[in-house]
Write an enzyme that holds these catalytic residues in place. Sequence first.
Site, PDB file in Angstrom:
ATOM      1  N   ASP A   1     -36.178  30.451  -3.269  1.00  0.00           N
ATOM      2  CA  ASP A   1     -36.303  30.441  -4.572  1.00  0.00           C
ATOM      3  C   ASP A   1     -37.222  29.750  -5.225  1.00  0.00           C
ATOM      4  O   ASP A   1     -37.992  29.102  -4.537  1.00  0.00           O
ATOM      5  CB  ASP A   1     -34.812  30.020  -5.018  1.00  0.00           C
ATOM      6  CG  ASP A   1     -34.409  28.360  -4.933  1.00  0.00           C
ATOM      7  OD1 ASP A   1     -35.540  27.792  -4.520  1.00  0.00           O
ATOM      8  OD2 ASP A   1     -33.341  27.958  -4.939  1.00  0.00           O
TER       9      ASP A   1
ATOM     10  N   ASP B   1     -26.904  35.642  -2.189  1.00  0.00           N
ATOM     11  CA  ASP B   1     -26.931  34.293  -1.560  1.00  0.00           C
ATOM     12  C   ASP B   1     -25.876  33.466  -2.155  1.00  0.00           C
ATOM     13  O   ASP B   1     -25.749  33.585  -3.441  1.00  0.00           O
ATOM     14  CB  ASP B   1     -28.367  33.266  -1.487  1.00  0.00           C
ATOM     15  CG  ASP B   1     -28.458  32.924  -2.862  1.00  0.00           C
ATOM     16  OD1 ASP B   1     -28.547  31.763  -3.052  1.00  0.00           O
ATOM     17  OD2 ASP B   1     -28.961  33.729  -3.678  1.00  0.00           O
TER      18      ASP B   1
END
Length: 376
Positions: A92, A271
């Site tokens: 990320d 996720d």
Amino acid sequence: MKFTLKHTDPHSKARAGEMITDHGKIETPIFMPVGTVASVKGVHQKELKEEINPDIILGNTYHLYLRPKTQILEKAGGLHKFMGWDRNILTDSGGYQVYSLSENRKIKEEGVKFKSHIDGSYHTFTPESVMEIQRIIGADIIMAFDECTPYPCDYKYAQRSMHMTHRWLERCIKHLETLPYKYDYSQSFFPIVQGSTYKDLRRQSAEYIAGVGAEGNAIGGLSVGEPADEMYAMTEVVCEILPEDKPRYLMGVGTPINILENIALGIDMFDCVMPTRNARNGMLFTAHGTINIKNKKWEDDFSPIDDMAITFVDTEYSKAYLRHLFAANEYLGKQIATIHNLGFYLWLTRAARKHILAGDFTEWKNKMVKQMDKRL
């Protein structure tokens, strides 16, 4: 990266696809276990590969930047080599972690200044620096730097934030063009749709992100406290606009039911820390509902942890034994619960894929949602 759409469910927008990167194949829909600090908490890489068997895991740019630090990762030859993981990794951008530091950060057009949760030192993330950090970490899929808005969020703030995220995206793309790959494999870049829970903003952002023509696209700023119905409404709006021939990643989502409902809306990648975090607190996810293994009712239940036999721990150990480990505060209990929960999440997305390919996903999904919405 190459993405191939294999099949779409006739009664929903659920998709089965396949992504190919330099580190191998990723079959979608897929759940990515979260490996925050170069480890999926409580699980050895050998167990991760052999029992849970994900095609891809996630690392957190913010945490890896602070510890072990990018210079260590660069010396190691990237995150894959550092942690001994030869499959796919997604990182990320750090945007969500910066959002969660609301008391210890300042957001400006240039970037975000924040205070480390480790030692109190000050750091700045800009779109450019985050691209450099992710090049060094060396994930197969890297994310644009964005601002994740809170919920609830004022319309004008959400609008300003969305436009700044778009400006940051342009800076990310421009800077990436000047940064060669660090290692002997390529990286794919995903921009992020924002807009809080406002449909018009989500449409604007999705159109802007679709116009970038990236290899895949992500949806951020959801699963931050909004009701599930609002999450689904935003996902539906965005998926109507994002290109069908690119993978769609819904960041930070969610419960098993959230995952199935969002698969039905056209999402490919997920996720969430929920399976690992809840496992450490004794909450197990199963196809029949959730179990609080610390409850006394399991004290003399010698049946397997889960009759689905998703991983070896489900048949190797009983509910009574696992409850005993939690009562004794034995770390093995948390490890067993973590392996089970991650195994269940991977089983769920893979079962969804099978039913999409078979053409009966919607019927199966509706049955599963009903079953899982119970406390056992």
